[in-house]
Design an enzyme around this catalytic site. Structure first.
Site, PDB file in Angstrom:
ATOM      1  N   GLU A 162       0.846  -1.190   0.000  1.00  0.00           N
ATOM      2  CA  GLU A 162       0.000   0.000   0.000  1.00  0.00           C
ATOM      3  C   GLU A 162       0.889   1.251   0.000  1.00  0.00           C
ATOM      4  O   GLU A 162       1.967   1.272   0.610  1.00  0.00           O
ATOM      5  CB  GLU A 162      -0.884  -0.001   1.250  1.00  0.00           C
ATOM      6  CG  GLU A 162      -1.807   1.200   1.347  1.00  0.00           C
ATOM      7  CD  GLU A 162      -2.591   1.247   2.650  1.00  0.00           C
ATOM      8  OE1 GLU A 162      -3.652   1.875   2.664  1.00  0.00           O
ATOM      9  OE2 GLU A 162      -2.122   0.666   3.654  1.00  0.00           O
ATOM     10  N   LYS A 171      -9.877   1.525  -2.092  1.00  0.00           N
ATOM     11  CA  LYS A 171      -9.951   1.165  -0.685  1.00  0.00           C
ATOM     12  C   LYS A 171     -11.320   1.573  -0.166  1.00  0.00           C
ATOM     13  O   LYS A 171     -11.745   2.717  -0.331  1.00  0.00           O
ATOM     14  CB  LYS A 171      -8.838   1.869   0.101  1.00  0.00           C
ATOM     15  CG  LYS A 171      -8.696   1.397   1.550  1.00  0.00           C
ATOM     16  CD  LYS A 171      -7.468   2.021   2.197  1.00  0.00           C
ATOM     17  CE  LYS A 171      -7.217   1.450   3.579  1.00  0.00           C
ATOM     18  NZ  LYS A 171      -5.977   1.997   4.192  1.00  0.00           N
ATOM     19  N   CYS A 185      -5.217  -3.026   2.982  1.00  0.00           N
ATOM     20  CA  CYS A 185      -4.890  -2.837   4.397  1.00  0.00           C
ATOM     21  C   CYS A 185      -6.111  -2.931   5.307  1.00  0.00           C
ATOM     22  O   CYS A 185      -6.593  -4.015   5.607  1.00  0.00           O
ATOM     23  CB  CYS A 185      -4.162  -1.499   4.563  1.00  0.00           C
ATOM     24  SG  CYS A 185      -3.269  -1.346   6.146  1.00  0.00           S
TER      25      CYS A 185
END
Length: 537
Positions: free
Chosen positions: A268, A345, A379
């Protein structure tokens, strides 16, 4: 001299690129009813590719049917559509199931004279025979029931009268003609089917080539479907310009390709080193705009490397200002066929939202690759179980998790959740994180990472559920071979079977989104057995 014209009507197995055509077909066949989402249709095809068929007329989808393999106990016990189909995705398919279960059938009403429905049923029967299955079970609609409700004593009596020939039902009569036998009525099978008052006829076709008294031996072969995975634990370092940054990335792509890896994943925020050669201190918004300016060059270089090195690249994530002005954290996935895909995300961390004003995305879908469908959870997204489950319902067997954590505490949150996602979804999870620091770049002050390739915890897999892991906080490339066939075995015959054993009679997840992703309240339209009528309707 002989000449030939191209065939106008074709029946073949469905592929993910058919989903928009199938969705349009369902809308034509059942106007006014909730349609499948594209994600649900992808799941049906990906979860049992051999069991979904389309009919094409002049290259237009005019027929579709979906099936899955299930156990005898599941096929013959009381159930409803939502429960047995896993909310429409077909995730409860078992490679060890001895019965074929049909849960979707739709034929364009304008072409019913071509016997498309009959052709699709023939494909189902041929598949059952090829796989030595005991037969096919369906839950057929009873669209004539409401019209005849006052003349019969309930749905079971209606079915009996149709079987006796005293009443005619366009669907059930068609099924009987196709050698299906009634088992009874599944009451409240699909409440949305108003014509049938929510009920369905429980029907079976028995394979004449299989001895019904013979004990089934449907063991899943422990075959090999090997995929080589590489995860890059990347050192954050200052660079002089964009070209130097790309050279650093290309080095690891080259090494992974030399080892004939199928995938390589980067961490990331792996593009933040592009801010290290700025001559003045940038505000967070100025930094985002600088990074956004690199997006076209970045995707071009990732595509070039994927093609030249014959490898699929999960490009970590790259903060980007979207066309609507929102700032999003996006993974750019470059496949070795030259295509580029994006995954936003979904859940920005509080730190990202505060310092970078990053907004969460609203779309989460699998990416079709030459090694099957994959998913990306950036993440923090790995810490939300419903996201991984959505990807696996669509057929993902590998989930990639690029992450960026500053402390061991933060890292362990991602690590433990990634391992949980592998166990509860019976899939592989690949993690990639940053190490080192960039003193003059916000969010890169310190980093902690131990990248890993994680597996379910069951007999075919690595000890401790870890196929491979990196040394903490050292720049390195870590690789492992995984066998996708082991996942099929575990889901069908494993010590635990998390996907199949979900309680769909108690709970499921509905997604609210744009029309392309909208979910029907029941997980889909009127179901299988389903959309059947004489001549294939």
């Amino acid at each position: 001299m002989t000449t030939a014209t191209r065939k106008r009507l074709e029946v073949r197995t469905a592929v993910p690129s058919d989903v928009r055509g199938i969705q349009r077909l369902i809308a034509r066949v059942y106007p006014g009813m909730a349609n499948y989402s594209l994600a649900t249709l992808r799941g049906q095809i990906n979860n049992f590719p051999d069991g979904c068929f389309v009919a094409l007329y002049d290259n237009k989808v005019v027929g579709y049917c979906a099936t899955m393999r299930v156990s005898r106990s599941m096929a013959f016990s009381f159930h409803d559509w939502e429960e047995i189909t896993a909310n429409g995705f077909g995730t409860r398919h078992s490679a060890a199931g001895e019965w074929l279960y049909g849960y979707e059938m739709a034929v364009d009403p304008k072409l019913r004279g071509l016997r498309i429905g009959q052709r699709l049923y023939d494909e189902r029967k041929e598949l059952a025979e090829q796989l030595d299955l005991h037969g096919i079970v369906i839950a057929g609609r009873m669209p004539g029931y409401m019209r005849a409700k006052r003349r019969v004593d309930g749905p079971a009596d209606y079915l009996d009268k149709v079987v006796q020939g005293r009443l005619r039902d366009q669907v059930i009569s068609f099924q009987l003609k196709n050698q299906f036998e009634p088992l009874g009525v599944l009451e409240n099978y699909l409440p949305e089917d108003k014509q049938s008052d929510g009920h369905a006829a429980h029907l079976v076709w028995r394979n004449p080539y299989v001895d019904p008294d013979e004990a089934p031996e449907m063991r899943v072969p422990r075959g090999v479907e090997s995929v080589r995975l590489a995860t890059c634990q990347l050192q954050a370092r200052a660079v002089a310009d964009f070209d130097e940054f790309i050279r650093n990335i290309e080095y690891f792509v080259d090494v992974a390709a030399d080892y004939r890896s199928d995938f390589i994943i980067f961490p990331e925020l792996f593009t933040l080193p592009l801010l290290s050669f700025e001559t003045k201190k940038l505000s967070p918004l100025e930094a985002i705009d600088k990074l956004t300016a690199y997006t076209p060059r970045l995707t071009k270089e990732l595509t070039r490397m994927a093609l030249e090195y014959n490898i699929n690249i999960i490009g970590g994530s790259h903060p980007t200002r979207a066309d609507d002005g929102d700032i999003q954290n996006i993974a750019y996935v470059a496949l070795r066929d030259g295509s580029v895909h994006t995954q936003e995300k979904i859940h920005p961390t509080p730190n990202e939202a505060f310092w970078w004003n990053i907004k969460g995305g609203d779309s989460l879908d699998v990416i079709q690759t030459d090694c099957g469908p994959i998913g990306v959870l950036i993440c923090y997204d790995s810490e939300f179980p419903e996201l991984a489950r959505r990807l696996v319902d669509q057929g993902a067997r590998i989930i990639f998790v690029p992450f960026c954590t500053d402390s061991r505490l933060g890292y362990m949150r991602v690590r433990y959740c990634a391992q949980a996602r592998a166990i509860e979804n019976q899939c592989y999870v690949v993690m990639s994180g940053n190490v080192g620091n960039l003193p003059n770049v916000d969010n890169m002050d310190i980093q902690y990472a131990q990248s890993a390739i994680l597996t379910p915890c069951d007999l075919p897999f690595a000890r401790d559920g870890i196929a491979a892991e990196s040394t903490e906080n050292v720049e390195t490339l870590t690789m492992a071979d995984v066998n996708l066939a082991d996942l099929s075995w575990a889901r069908a015959e494993g010590t635990v079977r998390n996907l199949r054993d979900r309680r769909f009679d108690l709970y499921h997840i509905d997604w609210d989104s744009s029309p392309d992703h909208a979910h029907a309240p029941s997980g889909g339209p009127v179901p299988a057995g389903g959309h059947n009528a004489p001549g294939g309707g």
